[in-house]
Design a protein around this motif. Structure first.
Motif, PDB file in Angstrom:
ATOM      1  N   PHE A   3     -39.677 -28.237  -8.686  1.00 30.98           N
ATOM      2  CA  PHE A   3     -39.223 -26.966  -9.248  1.00 30.98           C
ATOM      3  C   PHE A   3     -39.669 -25.819  -8.349  1.00 30.98           C
ATOM      4  CE2 PHE A   3     -39.460 -29.994 -12.657  1.00 30.98           C
ATOM      5  CZ  PHE A   3     -38.329 -29.747 -13.418  1.00 30.98           C
ATOM      6  N   GLY A   4     -38.710 -24.967  -7.930  1.00 32.90           N
ATOM      7  CA  GLY A   4     -38.989 -23.849  -7.030  1.00 32.90           C
ATOM      8  C   GLY A   4     -39.511 -22.619  -7.770  1.00 32.90           C
ATOM      9  N   GLY A   5     -39.775 -21.572  -7.006  1.00 34.01           N
ATOM     10  CA  GLY A   5     -40.442 -20.370  -7.522  1.00 34.01           C
ATOM     11  C   GLY A   5     -39.792 -19.721  -8.732  1.00 34.01           C
ATOM     12  N   THR A   6     -38.450 -19.601  -8.735  1.00 36.28           N
ATOM     13  CA  THR A   6     -37.817 -18.929  -9.874  1.00 36.28           C
ATOM     14  C   THR A   6     -37.876 -19.818 -11.120  1.00 36.28           C
ATOM     15  OG1 THR A   6     -35.739 -19.698  -8.917  1.00 36.28           O
ATOM     16  CG2 THR A   6     -36.198 -17.351  -8.729  1.00 36.28           C
ATOM     17  N   SER A   7     -38.018 -21.115 -10.930  1.00 37.28           N
ATOM     18  CA  SER A   7     -38.078 -22.036 -12.076  1.00 37.28           C
ATOM     19  C   SER A   7     -39.460 -22.057 -12.729  1.00 37.28           C
ATOM     20  CB  SER A   7     -37.717 -23.464 -11.635  1.00 37.28           C
ATOM     21  OG  SER A   7     -36.503 -23.474 -10.949  1.00 37.28           O
TER      22      SER A   7
ATOM     23  N   GLY B 135     -26.423 -26.728  -7.854  1.00 37.36           N
ATOM     24  CA  GLY B 135     -26.058 -27.692  -6.828  1.00 37.36           C
ATOM     25  C   GLY B 135     -25.872 -27.009  -5.487  1.00 37.36           C
ATOM     26  N   VAL B 136     -25.399 -27.783  -4.526  1.00 36.83           N
ATOM     27  CA  VAL B 136     -25.076 -27.229  -3.210  1.00 36.83           C
ATOM     28  C   VAL B 136     -23.614 -26.797  -3.269  1.00 36.83           C
ATOM     29  CG1 VAL B 136     -24.894 -27.707  -0.739  1.00 36.83           C
ATOM     30  CG2 VAL B 136     -26.712 -28.798  -2.097  1.00 36.83           C
ATOM     31  N   TYR B 137     -23.357 -25.575  -2.874  1.00 41.09           N
ATOM     32  CA  TYR B 137     -21.997 -25.016  -2.896  1.00 41.09           C
ATOM     33  C   TYR B 137     -21.420 -24.941  -1.493  1.00 41.09           C
ATOM     34  CZ  TYR B 137     -22.160 -23.731  -7.813  1.00 41.09           C
ATOM     35  OH  TYR B 137     -22.197 -23.777  -9.176  1.00 41.09           O
ATOM     36  N   THR B 138     -20.097 -24.735  -1.438  1.00 39.35           N
ATOM     37  CA  THR B 138     -19.426 -24.612  -0.136  1.00 39.35           C
ATOM     38  C   THR B 138     -19.958 -23.427   0.664  1.00 39.35           C
ATOM     39  OG1 THR B 138     -17.707 -23.533  -1.406  1.00 39.35           O
ATOM     40  CG2 THR B 138     -17.268 -25.794  -0.669  1.00 39.35           C
TER      41      THR B 138
ATOM     42  N   PRO C 143     -23.347 -19.123  -3.301  1.00 35.54           N
ATOM     43  CA  PRO C 143     -22.596 -18.592  -4.440  1.00 35.54           C
ATOM     44  C   PRO C 143     -22.924 -17.127  -4.744  1.00 35.54           C
ATOM     45  CG  PRO C 143     -24.202 -20.248  -5.155  1.00 35.54           C
ATOM     46  CD  PRO C 143     -24.215 -20.254  -3.662  1.00 35.54           C
ATOM     47  N   ARG C 144     -24.010 -16.633  -4.185  1.00 32.87           N
ATOM     48  CA  ARG C 144     -24.314 -15.207  -4.405  1.00 32.87           C
ATOM     49  C   ARG C 144     -23.408 -14.303  -3.578  1.00 32.87           C
ATOM     50  NH1 ARG C 144     -28.558 -15.565  -7.525  1.00 32.87           N
ATOM     51  NH2 ARG C 144     -29.906 -17.347  -7.106  1.00 32.87           N
ATOM     52  N   ILE C 145     -22.830 -14.851  -2.514  1.00 35.53           N
ATOM     53  CA  ILE C 145     -21.941 -14.052  -1.666  1.00 35.53           C
ATOM     54  C   ILE C 145     -20.474 -14.290  -2.035  1.00 35.53           C
ATOM     55  CG2 ILE C 145     -21.044 -13.884   0.680  1.00 35.53           C
ATOM     56  CD1 ILE C 145     -23.520 -13.091   1.519  1.00 35.53           C
TER      57      ILE C 145
ATOM     58  N   GLY D 235     -28.736 -21.866   7.825  1.00 35.61           N
ATOM     59  CA  GLY D 235     -28.959 -20.741   6.920  1.00 35.61           C
ATOM     60  C   GLY D 235     -28.878 -20.998   5.424  1.00 35.61           C
ATOM     61  N   ALA D 236     -28.319 -22.142   4.967  1.00 36.00           N
ATOM     62  CA  ALA D 236     -28.225 -22.379   3.516  1.00 36.00           C
ATOM     63  C   ALA D 236     -29.601 -22.746   2.995  1.00 36.00           C
ATOM     64  CB  ALA D 236     -27.242 -23.511   3.226  1.00 36.00           C
ATOM     65  N   LYS D 237     -30.310 -21.790   2.415  1.00 35.69           N
ATOM     66  CA  LYS D 237     -31.716 -22.067   2.147  1.00 35.69           C
ATOM     67  C   LYS D 237     -31.966 -22.862   0.859  1.00 35.69           C
ATOM     68  CE  LYS D 237     -33.006 -17.939  -0.270  1.00 35.69           C
ATOM     69  NZ  LYS D 237     -34.162 -17.234  -0.711  1.00 35.69           N
ATOM     70  N   VAL D 238     -30.911 -23.394   0.276  1.00 36.21           N
ATOM     71  CA  VAL D 238     -31.090 -24.161  -0.960  1.00 36.21           C
ATOM     72  C   VAL D 238     -31.984 -25.387  -0.737  1.00 36.21           C
ATOM     73  CG1 VAL D 238     -28.842 -25.329  -0.671  1.00 36.21           C
ATOM     74  CG2 VAL D 238     -29.863 -25.156  -2.935  1.00 36.21           C
ATOM     75  N   LEU D 239     -31.951 -25.960   0.475  1.00 34.20           N
ATOM     76  CA  LEU D 239     -32.907 -27.016   0.851  1.00 34.20           C
ATOM     77  C   LEU D 239     -33.485 -26.657   2.217  1.00 34.20           C
ATOM     78  CD1 LEU D 239     -30.976 -30.339   0.028  1.00 34.20           C
ATOM     79  CD2 LEU D 239     -33.012 -29.468  -1.140  1.00 34.20           C
TER      80      LEU D 239
HETATM   81  P1  ADP Z   1     -36.266 -22.219  -4.864  1.00 32.37           P
HETATM   82  O1  ADP Z   1     -37.125 -21.032  -5.150  1.00 32.37           O
HETATM   83  O2  ADP Z   1     -35.928 -23.000  -6.093  1.00 32.37           O
HETATM   84  O3  ADP Z   1     -36.791 -23.074  -3.746  1.00 32.37           O
HETATM   85  P2  ADP Z   1     -34.347 -21.035  -3.020  1.00 32.37           P
HETATM   86  O4  ADP Z   1     -34.193 -19.555  -3.188  1.00 32.37           O
HETATM   87  O5  ADP Z   1     -35.167 -21.530  -1.889  1.00 32.37           O
HETATM   88  O6  ADP Z   1     -34.837 -21.625  -4.410  1.00 32.37           O
HETATM   89  O7  ADP Z   1     -32.895 -21.726  -2.902  1.00 32.37           O
HETATM   90  C1  ADP Z   1     -31.893 -21.474  -3.870  1.00 32.37           C
HETATM   91  C2  ADP Z   1     -30.938 -20.393  -3.373  1.00 32.37           C
HETATM   92  O8  ADP Z   1     -30.238 -20.849  -2.206  1.00 32.37           O
HETATM   93  C3  ADP Z   1     -29.833 -20.028  -4.325  1.00 32.37           C
HETATM   94  O9  ADP Z   1     -30.257 -19.041  -5.232  1.00 32.37           O
HETATM   95  C4  ADP Z   1     -28.682 -19.563  -3.426  1.00 32.37           C
HETATM   96  O10 ADP Z   1     -28.531 -18.156  -3.423  1.00 32.37           O
HETATM   97  C5  ADP Z   1     -29.123 -19.995  -2.039  1.00 32.37           C
HETATM   98  N1  ADP Z   1     -28.072 -20.680  -1.304  1.00 32.37           N
HETATM   99  C6  ADP Z   1     -27.688 -20.405  -0.021  1.00 32.37           C
HETATM  100  N2  ADP Z   1     -26.695 -21.174   0.357  1.00 32.37           N
HETATM  101  C7  ADP Z   1     -26.397 -21.999  -0.672  1.00 32.37           C
HETATM  102  C8  ADP Z   1     -25.438 -23.041  -0.866  1.00 32.37           C
HETATM  103  N3  ADP Z   1     -24.563 -23.392   0.094  1.00 32.37           N
HETATM  104  N4  ADP Z   1     -25.424 -23.677  -2.065  1.00 32.37           N
HETATM  105  C9  ADP Z   1     -26.299 -23.348  -3.036  1.00 32.37           C
HETATM  106  N5  ADP Z   1     -27.219 -22.363  -2.914  1.00 32.37           N
HETATM  107  C10 ADP Z   1     -27.281 -21.687  -1.749  1.00 32.37           C
END
Ligand code: ADP
Ligand code: ASP
Ligand code: MG
Length: 428
Positions: free
Chosen positions: A8-12, A178-181, A184-186, A208-212
């Motif tokens: 679980f990440g920071g916002t969770s 999930g992972v989006y194309t 999703p914020r943009i 740059g997709a910082k989700v992972l």
């Molecule tokens: P956590 O604090 O849980 O580690 P992060 O802020 O590191 O969360 O990662 C989640 C964020 O990644 C989302 O809020 C989203 O804005 C961003 N993000 C960037 N690219 C993508 C993508 N392709 N799919 C999903 N989320 C993305």
């Protein structure tokens, strides 16, 4: 029954109420008969604050003490979750990095995980039904002192623990489902991907997709850890507990995971040409004006930069009009801009440029997809789309499964949205 890692990440885990919500997700999985290990980040904003305090205390601080300070955020969240779980009748125990131990390299502030012995965690899971609640982002170095893994490092901890305890799946719970194309914020009508290949996820993360975090995807690929992204904000009580059949049969087209599964390419049924678009604001541009157009100049610029451990990403050299002088433009991580500039300035006698220009007002946009291996025209469509919007391309790089361009930062949203539409990725 499945053995699962839940991160679980920071916002969770932003406050005690959110941590109670996390506890409900864990209870659901325990009640469903699963063995669970949990990895937590610090509360959102905490790590930034700890870093700011450290810089305030002394801008030139000892890296070991930096780690001692910034690792403290995770200690709070794992303790809080453990007491909440215990109050719900769940046997839970918190673990700091050194207690497991999570052994890392010596580089304080950017350590790499080298070894984890998962035997005791497995024993407690099996014999005592105990949930391990583990601090992300930290470990112990060869100097026996605390280390941290670099920003966002809890994702890496989660995958490394999943590998060490031989987990069936490592679920990364975050603030999107999930992972989006694309982010999703943009692009609000970005599409959620049911599956994405390790290779594509690795490119998306590093571009740059910082989700992972990139390193976590790399580790998952090496150790064959099943990795998934899902939301901690879905109702923890109505969600279905994980079953091993959710992910043991992907090749037959079965996919019951509520988020996005990162898997092998041959486990993805319908492969799109492009699976994602990313942007990265983390690069800066340097232009050397009027350097001599003769053999050896590039080496004189880039060898000192590599000796200073500065990663150069994109490079463009203009064609010289007179055969004597030209301009060279390249990008470096924006955190390294000042360092790169001073390395170049110190070497000017050797390089011989007239002027040095630097800018952080740029963004790298990338289009990613394994479909590019077998289909031509992806890059052409990208250039055409940007041209139609009047966006100038400063530099281009390509690899087997991605095309990246450098553009002015002011066009970031326009470019990402236009490309998203151009590759038919919008949800209609
Ligand atoms: P956590 O604090 O849980 O580690 P992060 O802020 O590191 O969360 O990662 C989640 C964020 O990644 C989302 O809020 C989203 O804005 C961003 N993000 C960037 N690219 C993508 C993508 N392709 N799919 C999903 N989320 C993305
Ligand atoms: N708390 C750390 C950070 O903010 C690690 C993480 O959240 O993954 O970078
Ligand atoms: Mg993160």
């Amino acid at each position: 029954m499945a053995r699962i890692v839940m991160k679980f990440g920071g916002t969770s885990v932003a406050d005690v109420a959110h941590i109670r919500n996390v506890a409900k997700h864990i209870k659901r999985e325990i009640d469903g008969g699963n063995q669970v290990a949990v990895i937590l980040s610090a509360m959102s904003g905490t790590t930034n604050q700890l870093i700011n305090w450290t810089s305030d205390a002394s801008p030139m601080h000892d890296a070991r003490e930096y780690d001692a300070i910034v690792a403290s955020g995770e200690q709070v969240t794992i303790g809080l979750l453990s007491v909440i779980l215990q109050s719900m009748g769940i046997n839970a125990r918190s673990w700091l990095g050194w207690q497991i131990p999570i052994k890392t390299s010596a580089v304080h502030g950017a350590a790499r995980i080298e070894e984890i012995n998962g035997a005791e965690i497995i024993r407690r899971m099996e014999e005592e039904s105990q949930v391990a609640v583990i601090a992300g982002f930290q470990g112990i170095g060869p100097d026996e002192r605390l280390t941290t893994l670099g920003r966002g490092g809890s994702d890496t901890t989660a995958v490394a623990i999943a590998a060490a305890i031989n987990a069936d799946i490592c679920d990364i719970y975050t603030d999107v489902n999930g992972v989006y194309t694309t982010d999703p914020r943009i692009v609000p009508n970005a599409k959620k991907l049911a599956r994405i290949s390790y290779e594509e996820m690795l490119e998306m993360a590093s571009l740059g997709a910082k989700v992972l975090l990139t390193r976590s995807v790399e580790l998952a690929m090496i150790h064959k850890v099943r990795l998934a992204v899902r939301s901690s904000f879905e109702d923890p009580e109505t969600a279905r507990p994980t079953k091993d059949s959710d992910f043991s049969n992907l090749k037959n087209g079965i996919n019951n995971h509520p988020g996005t599964m990162v898997c092998d390419e041959d486990e993805i049924m319908e492969q799109e040409l492009v699976s994602g678009i990313t942007y990265s604001k983390d690069e800066a541009k340097i232009t050397l004006v009027n350097i001599s157009d003769k053999p050896g100049i590039s080496a004189r610029i880039f060898i000192p930069l590599s000796e200073a451990n500065i990663n150069v990403d994109m490079i463009v050299q203009n064609v010289s009009e007179d055969g004597k002088y030209t301009n060279m433009t390249f990008t470096v991580p924006s955190d390294d801009l000042d360092k790169a500039r001073s390395v170049i300035e110190q070497n000017n006698q050797n390089i011989g440029y007239e002027k040095i220009l630097a800018s952080t007002n740029i963004v790298k946009i990338s289009v990613i997809g394994v479909g590019m291996r077998s289909h031509a025209g992806v890059a052409a469509r990208m250039f055409e789309t940007l041209a139609k919007k009047g966006i100038n391309i400063i530099a281009i790089t390509t690899s087997e499964i991605k095309v990246s361009v450098l553009i002015d930062a002011e066009y970031i949203e326009l470019a990402v949205r236009a490309l998203h539409t151009a590759y038919d990725l919008d949800v209609t």
